[in-house]
Write an enzyme that holds these catalytic residues in place. Sequence first.
Site, PDB file in Angstrom:
ATOM      1  N   TYR A  53     -11.426   4.110  -7.235  1.00  0.00           N
ATOM      2  CA  TYR A  53     -10.117   4.736  -7.418  1.00  0.00           C
ATOM      3  C   TYR A  53     -10.083   5.505  -8.748  1.00  0.00           C
ATOM      4  O   TYR A  53     -10.549   5.013  -9.778  1.00  0.00           O
ATOM      5  CB  TYR A  53      -8.998   3.697  -7.397  1.00  0.00           C
ATOM      6  N   SER A 210      -1.226   3.168   3.071  1.00  0.00           N
ATOM      7  CA  SER A 210      -0.346   4.289   3.418  1.00  0.00           C
ATOM      8  C   SER A 210       0.802   3.804   4.305  1.00  0.00           C
ATOM      9  O   SER A 210       1.078   4.390   5.353  1.00  0.00           O
ATOM     10  CB  SER A 210      -1.158   5.391   4.115  1.00  0.00           C
ATOM     11  N   PRO A 211       1.493   2.736   3.893  1.00  0.00           N
ATOM     12  CA  PRO A 211       2.482   2.109   4.777  1.00  0.00           C
ATOM     13  C   PRO A 211       3.744   2.947   4.952  1.00  0.00           C
ATOM     14  O   PRO A 211       4.551   2.646   5.828  1.00  0.00           O
ATOM     15  CB  PRO A 211       2.809   0.796   4.057  1.00  0.00           C
ATOM     16  N   LEU A 212       3.903   3.994   4.152  1.00  0.00           N
ATOM     17  CA  LEU A 212       5.055   4.889   4.324  1.00  0.00           C
ATOM     18  C   LEU A 212       4.631   6.208   4.966  1.00  0.00           C
ATOM     19  O   LEU A 212       5.413   7.138   5.080  1.00  0.00           O
ATOM     20  CB  LEU A 212       5.738   5.137   2.975  1.00  0.00           C
ATOM     21  N   GLY A 214       2.430   8.366   3.974  1.00  0.00           N
ATOM     22  CA  GLY A 214       1.989   9.437   3.088  1.00  0.00           C
ATOM     23  C   GLY A 214       3.093  10.366   2.631  1.00  0.00           C
ATOM     24  O   GLY A 214       2.828  11.432   2.087  1.00  0.00           O
ATOM     25  N   PHE A 218       9.674  11.555   4.237  1.00  0.00           N
ATOM     26  CA  PHE A 218      10.768  11.842   3.314  1.00  0.00           C
ATOM     27  C   PHE A 218      10.817  13.327   2.955  1.00  0.00           C
ATOM     28  O   PHE A 218      11.587  13.748   2.112  1.00  0.00           O
ATOM     29  CB  PHE A 218      10.608  10.989   2.048  1.00  0.00           C
ATOM     30  N   GLU A 220      10.651  17.636   4.244  1.00  0.00           N
ATOM     31  CA  GLU A 220      11.555  18.523   4.975  1.00  0.00           C
ATOM     32  C   GLU A 220      10.857  19.181   6.157  1.00  0.00           C
ATOM     33  O   GLU A 220      11.460  19.981   6.871  1.00  0.00           O
ATOM     34  CB  GLU A 220      12.076  19.627   4.028  1.00  0.00           C
TER      35      GLU A 220
END
Lengths: 301, 301, 301
Positions: A53, A210-212, A214, A218, A220
């Site tokens: 990382y 990546s539980p959301l 990426g 959120f 547009e």
Amino acid sequence: MKHQYHPLGFEGSRLSQGFWRMNEWGFNPQERLRFIEQSIDLGVTTFDHADIYGDYRCESLFGDALAIKPDLRKSMQLITKCGIHLPCEQRPDVVRYRYDHTAEHIIRSAEQSLANLKTDYLDLLLLHRPSPLMDPDGVADAFEHLFTLGKVKHFGVSNFSPAQFDLLQSRLETPLIVNQIELSVLEPKHIEDDMLNHLQQHAVTPMAWSPLGGGALFGEDQSSKRLCNVRQIIQSIANELNVSMDQVALAWLLKHPSRICPILGSGKVDRLSSAVGALNVAMSDDHWFDIWEASRGERLP
Amino acid sequence: MKHQYHPLGFEGSRLSQGFWRMNEWGFNPQERLRFIEQSIDLGVTTFDHADIYGDYRCESLFGDALAIKPDLRKSMQLITKCGIHLPCEQRPDVVRYRYDHTAEHIIRSAEQSLANLKTDYLDLLLLHRPSPLMDPDGVADAFEHLFTLGKVKHFGVSNFSPAQFDLLQSRLETPLIVNQIELSVLEPKHIEDDMLNHLQQHAVTPMAWSPLGGGALFGEDQSSKRLCNVRQIIQSIANELNVSMDQVALAWLLKHPSRICPILGSGKVDRLSSAVGALNVAMSDDHWFDIWEASRGERLP
Amino acid sequence: MKHQYHPLGFEGSRLSQGFWRMNEWGFNPQERLRFIEQSIDLGVTTFDHADIYGDYRCESLFGDALAIKPDLRKSMQLITKCGIHLPCEQRPDVVRYRYDHTAEHIIRSAEQSLANLKTDYLDLLLLHRPSPLMDPDGVADAFEHLFTLGKVKHFGVSNFSPAQFDLLQSRLETPLIVNQIELSVLEPKHIEDDMLNHLQQHAVTPMAWSPLGGGALFGEDQSSKRLCNVRQIIQSIANELNVSMDQVALAWLLKHPSRICPILGSGKVDRLSSAVGALNVAMSDDHWFDIWEASRGERLP
């Protein structure tokens, strides 16, 4: 939010904090320490790393902060990964992105992670990616070596298929307690394929990276009808339950009976705090299926 | 035509009669009773239901007929299913088609089925569809409760993948003895994928729903070359063996070594009688492969 | 180059020589004998046949040569296959290409192979193709019969999926020690799917048929970008290591930890000799992954 990851051990937190972008946060060591302490205060005590990382720099950034207050070590669980060679400035000898699961590399990488993280032991060491060239017996030797010396307490994998998991597990004395996989309302394929069934059968914890999804959730972007549908149903449930969209997206993972553990990645403590709120979202089965139908793009059969 | 469905029990008939459209047959209770008696006389003693068939009404239609002559109960085996909420007039509280495998729902649904069918016990209770939200331990509790009270003698599933089957089975004391799956000369994918191999390995009976392919086989639709090819080879074999096309289509399933049990659905006793004739069709291996090649659209490799 | 194919036995050579085109080589019996002796001298002692190769003639061509010098039998291992009916001049009774795994056919075919090959025993008998109509218990009976009489020492399969393999194995006392599968730098799908993981887990040897990809690698066809890329990287590695392209393609298989055993097919002894050289190619992990990336058409994830 303490969470038992496996019947044979590893108590962590249900949510974990990942540090793959810590090098981009622009924090000085004191700020990093503060973020770690705030995480622990929020109950997020499991911290997810990988050797590679931040081009091999994130572990040290974390370790430098921990070194300021070494006592924190006993309040946290440290996960890291190995098995990839990443070409970058820090590794001029590495020519191409490659996998390496040799016992030699695993041991050397784990020891380097210990040095970077300024700790005596890892709570959990994962193989980062399945490699066709993996010799499972070599991996078994490396794991046994690291375990016997007390350097690593538990072992797992990341992105392994059920067959890859079974092969490696068949050669190990120790149980693989975790498989980190990509999973979110926007990447739900493992809900339907063999993955979660297999992990749940063997009481292995799926950790979701990546539980959301990426961030697209959120944004547009209106170009994908499916994305719009998922966004809309999540917004609607968020409104109904008076919570935020990210809480709904995380609650969708948390509700699955395989006991998915999401890995968060933001360096903003209010984002982490919001995520912790997902643990208390009262998502109904109807909500869950509404989201799933939007994501799979068709009704339940 | 008695048939052992599992090494540990459940003796039924090789062919079973399904009642998912009984509400469309326009029968009065006496006519329903007569159809049931005729089925039993033909050797078809296993009757397949689901709580939701006919918008939750078919079980009662059957039960009302059985109530006229309760002694028939000991000459038949009753299968029903649970685990789905179906929005319809009979269930104004159900807003959307949803799965529900909670212990509470399974028990309540099974008890309602007993009341509808006017019987003290079910021979076989199935989960109708795999649900990602299934808690296998909850299912185990419900099954144990129903078994201990003598309300259900055997358990199984429907439309479960091998991995879903393995997960649930791993949590149960009792064996899952049946998996109802879609299978016909027009829907042969399970012939090649893992499904039948997995069921056969574990001595689980595949029951085939829509075993005649939903009627397209007997229609006039010429738009699909594959459909025409399958229809033609089945017609040709029917001519050669001096049997009917439906008998050939059923014999194709019956010949498979996994011991597939087709579920019939017509309310016409002559159709049922014809289906029974399929048990005596002397289909050769060549016939079987001819049909398979037509259906898969390419030669054997 | 002796190679243990299974923990419970069968010592063969890492490379084996196949004879499916021996009828096209235009050799007289003395030339065939000479080819066999040269193979053995090169260390290639495992010879792969099938009843149907060369329209049922190749086994006899081999057997006629072996009859000239029967003592050679103890220096070689003979593999053959059964389970297919092939329509051809030699089998006027066979109308269509069909599978047949009945005990009767397996036993008769194995006995005919013994007669053709002029030998008292087969080292290894394989089912040639998975058949949906296979009765695993019948296969078990046939295998036991052949084993008890000393006619066949080991058993295996060819082209079986993991689920098909598991089903058959579950009914056998004896282990299936080999699965012959298509595998090469141009057909690498089993590198990523369940196949090799499953075989490796159960210590079953993958034998690779068409291990050079059928010759396209050495042709001039420029129409496929992927083919050109694979050809180019293999040529480049061959140049770097100062070996031939076929040696690189074989070394790629040999390097895989599932211990793949390639089956060669040329009747030219210099080709065989070159193949043997593949055992000494010092292919690095980087080389291996370079080839894999070219073949899969995308970078490692």
